[in-house]
Design an enzyme around this catalytic site. Structure first.
Site, PDB file in Angstrom:
ATOM      1  N   ASP A  41       0.846  -1.186   0.000  1.00  0.00           N
ATOM      2  CA  ASP A  41       0.000   0.000   0.000  1.00  0.00           C
ATOM      3  C   ASP A  41       0.885   1.242   0.000  1.00  0.00           C
ATOM      4  O   ASP A  41       1.896   1.293   0.700  1.00  0.00           O
ATOM      5  CB  ASP A  41      -0.912  -0.003   1.225  1.00  0.00           C
ATOM      6  N   HIS A  67      -3.983  13.971   0.389  1.00  0.00           N
ATOM      7  CA  HIS A  67      -4.188  13.089   1.552  1.00  0.00           C
ATOM      8  C   HIS A  67      -3.028  13.223   2.540  1.00  0.00           C
ATOM      9  O   HIS A  67      -3.237  13.395   3.739  1.00  0.00           O
ATOM     10  CB  HIS A  67      -4.332  11.639   1.090  1.00  0.00           C
ATOM     11  N   GLU A 116     -10.534   3.809   3.288  1.00  0.00           N
ATOM     12  CA  GLU A 116      -9.584   4.541   2.451  1.00  0.00           C
ATOM     13  C   GLU A 116      -9.933   4.256   0.995  1.00  0.00           C
ATOM     14  O   GLU A 116      -9.895   3.112   0.554  1.00  0.00           O
ATOM     15  CB  GLU A 116      -8.133   4.137   2.753  1.00  0.00           C
ATOM     16  N   GLU A 120      -9.105   4.010  -2.609  1.00  0.00           N
ATOM     17  CA  GLU A 120      -7.872   3.830  -3.379  1.00  0.00           C
ATOM     18  C   GLU A 120      -8.169   3.121  -4.704  1.00  0.00           C
ATOM     19  O   GLU A 120      -9.238   2.555  -4.904  1.00  0.00           O
ATOM     20  CB  GLU A 120      -6.866   2.961  -2.602  1.00  0.00           C
ATOM     21  N   ASP A 174      -9.152   0.290   1.646  1.00  0.00           N
ATOM     22  CA  ASP A 174      -8.251  -0.226   2.673  1.00  0.00           C
ATOM     23  C   ASP A 174      -8.781   0.184   4.047  1.00  0.00           C
ATOM     24  O   ASP A 174      -8.419   1.222   4.599  1.00  0.00           O
ATOM     25  CB  ASP A 174      -6.837   0.331   2.439  1.00  0.00           C
ATOM     26  N   ARG A 203      -8.036   3.630  12.937  1.00  0.00           N
ATOM     27  CA  ARG A 203      -7.184   4.792  13.224  1.00  0.00           C
ATOM     28  C   ARG A 203      -6.642   4.801  14.650  1.00  0.00           C
ATOM     29  O   ARG A 203      -5.539   5.300  14.888  1.00  0.00           O
ATOM     30  CB  ARG A 203      -7.966   6.085  12.977  1.00  0.00           C
ATOM     31  N   GLN A 238      -3.915   2.225  14.877  1.00  0.00           N
ATOM     32  CA  GLN A 238      -2.769   2.759  14.138  1.00  0.00           C
ATOM     33  C   GLN A 238      -1.981   3.805  14.953  1.00  0.00           C
ATOM     34  O   GLN A 238      -0.748   3.782  14.987  1.00  0.00           O
ATOM     35  CB  GLN A 238      -3.265   3.389  12.831  1.00  0.00           C
ATOM     36  N   TYR A 254       1.927   2.519  15.384  1.00  0.00           N
ATOM     37  CA  TYR A 254       2.672   2.688  14.123  1.00  0.00           C
ATOM     38  C   TYR A 254       4.078   3.238  14.243  1.00  0.00           C
ATOM     39  O   TYR A 254       4.842   3.185  13.276  1.00  0.00           O
ATOM     40  CB  TYR A 254       1.848   3.497  13.118  1.00  0.00           C
ATOM     41  N   LYS A 301      -4.263  -2.167   9.743  1.00  0.00           N
ATOM     42  CA  LYS A 301      -4.573  -2.311   8.321  1.00  0.00           C
ATOM     43  C   LYS A 301      -4.789  -3.770   7.944  1.00  0.00           C
ATOM     44  O   LYS A 301      -4.792  -4.097   6.759  1.00  0.00           O
ATOM     45  CB  LYS A 301      -3.402  -1.771   7.496  1.00  0.00           C
ATOM     46  N   THR A 307      -9.092  -5.532   3.319  1.00  0.00           N
ATOM     47  CA  THR A 307      -8.925  -4.632   2.193  1.00  0.00           C
ATOM     48  C   THR A 307      -9.875  -5.145   1.125  1.00  0.00           C
ATOM     49  O   THR A 307      -9.719  -6.278   0.656  1.00  0.00           O
ATOM     50  CB  THR A 307      -7.471  -4.656   1.684  1.00  0.00           C
ATOM     51  N   GLU A 313     -10.135  12.401   7.206  1.00  0.00           N
ATOM     52  CA  GLU A 313     -10.028  13.730   6.598  1.00  0.00           C
ATOM     53  C   GLU A 313     -11.374  14.442   6.540  1.00  0.00           C
ATOM     54  O   GLU A 313     -11.471  15.631   6.820  1.00  0.00           O
ATOM     55  CB  GLU A 313      -9.464  13.614   5.182  1.00  0.00           C
TER      56      GLU A 313
END
Lengths: 413, 413
Positions: free
Chosen positions: A118, A125, A191, A193, A223, A227, A230, A234, A243, A247, A353
């Site tokens: 990914d 973004h 997400e 994508e 995906d 949050r 993460q 992360y 993640k 997906t 976002e």
């Protein structure tokens, strides 16, 4: 390029996702077992059952990997033959018995995913997320304008559209918490994508031009992202369990050949790229994208609209960079573009976002709001390249959020 | 447990890596094609050719994946039968014709790697690296004592011992450089690790105890690392091309069954673990490990000695954590322990640590020094659990560093 006409019902209708120009590849089951299919109009063609002119072994497994591995000559031959069979009325008698109405078939994973990578390659973004965490002055990491930043994801969690997605458990620790706790994710996100699928394998470094030729086709990709998991996990080695829940990909591989008329350039560079990453021509695609959300039992509304051409790096650049270390790429490798966000609030590809980290909840029709996903929410990604009197559609990429599983005993104190 | 005797030459010799107690699984080729084998004394047994009492299909492919997927009952039955065949002299006449001298066979990948995950779970290693970058006060990331930190690696770059490793190219940018450049890695390193191999698959969360039962066996693992590529690329999403050149594994899968007498506890917790990560019993293993380096045409010397029991988290804890998000685990998944470093300078598992980031070059016999690897260097990892009058050896995990390939045209200005 304009509409290529077909004798198959629905294929020439305005707004049809699957005209003869498209011919996307999938795997379907109509109750008689999974087979390889191509979408045309309102139907799916059982491609292994018609006189395709290629090795029957290529159509033995219910997966497109063997065709993908066979390389560009086979891809072109198959596309030419299908265009003939579905375009010329003289083939109708032989071919029509192998058309199955799309309505009523179950669509399965169109290929076996070898590995999933990914990326983080939409500047809007990266800027939005960076602004939330570090302020607008330091929003982009120092390497961002030089490297198509990527990380390895988990292939075993890639699922086809329609698969329900269960809210994950994980270690969570808010900024005010002294210690982490084990709990269901409370900031579950999407997400938006695109996914690029590697057809022909490579060993050693490849150029951007070679990388572009290795790509068999594209899918829509969601995906799903936790949050809160993460945020705590992360640093320093990147996202991991945040993640790994799921997906989702759309069920039809839209080929690079079908998308060829819709090439678009990457944006002007703000920092000159190293020579190996420079593109010999336009390598993105002009593909309109949207995300729709439907609460449990409620009405669906579109919450974001953007375009694949918003990317700062193309899939060819990403794939080229992926091989710099000598990393072997294999048939079935899936490359996620990274979340695609435009420059306006209505064009953001994640709830993180859209709700600005939960501070500005999104308003849905009927008065409901969303900072992050709630149980029962159904998300649908849609995408299409708009031609002159036709469209190259991807079909929907959908998934419903199920509640977290009950807490297992071994996780209790 | 003491030495179990075998009629096979070499198996009962002191210092033999492969006594009857071990029975590690590999894939060999003696010129008649690749087959599944078990190491015993100075020989490899062509296991598919003897009366093993199991489904012949399990031995059809030159890979242990089918046996691994068959689960613990099959693993136990095969081990019991091989112990009988190779331990009791009455089987000598039937079995001896299927023994091939180890000397002269080529050892291949013992299994197909589904996905590769690498962890960061030795406290001394994390502390050393953290101290170099952030000082001793902030050496450990805040989550380190709560989470077995891991990231997804690249399965396509996992290779068997003996495979030569070509120095990678990559984007490099030193702290003083204004812009990155594309150049061969100048800080190429090893990482001494153990690899745990998932046998039985899972769907959804599993406990530490269940995870432990899923593990089929262990290998030595060298995760070759490009430190300069890593330094520039790894923020914010973790290592990517820095770790994608090669990961070497030893050719024999040493089973969890063979290692059972060598269980060792993880160290005392400095922060209480969340319940899901607590172990029901000792789940590490007491395995002596060493790294040796031989410059081109030069003498080999041991540059590090440590033990797998130095880990803060066991493979069972890592695998359990890996499933928290609901991530499916598959037969053939490979989990790297993370670099294993002890608390003394002679027990560090990477040159980054041994040379303290290049500031204190390592002295080799004959006067040569090393901050990082040079072309022509051959690295060899060795490991064994020491029993009462016998040892469970892993065989060597070796790899020679070849010079970077000539610069491809497309990377030039």
């Amino acid at each position: 390029m304009s509409l290529m006409t077909s004798w198959v019902a629905g294929a020439d209708e305005p707004g049809c996702d699957f005209p003869l120009n498209n011919l996307p590849y999938g795997v379907f089951d109509d109750g008689r077992g999974p087979r390889m299919g191509v979408a045309i109009g309102d139907f799916v063609l059982d491609v292994g059952a018609v006189d395709h002119g290629l090795e029957p072994a290529l159509f033995a497994a219910p997966s497109w990997n063997a065709v993908m591995a066979a390389g560009p000559e086979v891809w072109a031959a198959l596309r030419a033959r299908l265009t003939e069979l579905l375009g010329q009325a003289e083939h109708r008698a032989a071919v029509a018995p192998h058309l199955v109405p799309l309505e009523g078939v179950r669509l399965l994973m169109p290929f076996a995913v070898s590995e999933f990578t990914d990326f983080y390659a939409s500047k809007n973004h990266a800027f939005n997320v960076g602004t939330m965490f570090r302020g607008p002055e330091n929003a982009l990491p120092p390497n961002w304008l030089s490297i198509p930043i990527g990380y390895n994801g988990r292939a075993s969690s890639v699922v086809v559209s329609g698969t329900e997605v269960t809210r994950p458990w994980g270690q969570l620790k808010g900024p005010q918490d002294e210690m982490p706790r084990f709990a269901p994710c409370a900031r579950f996100d999407l997400e938006l994508e695109m996914g690029a699928i590697v057809g022909t394998p490579s060993q050693g470094m490849v150029s951007v031009a070679q990388a572009d030729e290795m790509i068999f086709g594209y899918v829509l990709l969601n995906d799903w992202s936790a949050r809160d998991i993460q945020a705590w996990e992360y640093q320093p080695l990147g996202p991991f369990q945040a993640k790994a829940t799921a997906t989702s990909i759309s069920p039809w591989i839209v080929t690079a050949a079908a998308l060829a008329p819709f090439r678009a350039p990457t944006p002007k560079r703000e920092r000159e790229l190293l020579p190996y990453l420079r593109e010999p021509g336009p390598m993105l695609y002009d593909i309109d994208l949207e995300v729709a959300l439907a609460p449990e039992g409620g009405e669906e509304s579109v919450i974001a609209r953007t375009n694949y051409a918003e990317m700062y790096y193309s899939a060819a650049q990403q794939l080229c960079h992926h091989t710099t270390s000598g990393c072997a790429m294999r048939t079935g490798d899936l490359l996620g573009s990274g979340t695609i966000s435009g420059s306006t609030p209505g064009s953001r590809g994640s709830l993180l976002e859209m709700s600005w980290g939960g501070k500005e909840p999104l308003e849905l029709p009927g008065g409901a709001t969303r900072s992050f996903l709630e149980d029962g929410d159904t998300l649908t990604l849609r995408g299409a390249a708009q031609g002159d009197g036709y469209r190259i559609g991807f079909g929907a990429c959908t998934g419903k959020v199920l509640p977290a599983v009950p807490q297992p005993d071994w996780t209790k104190d």
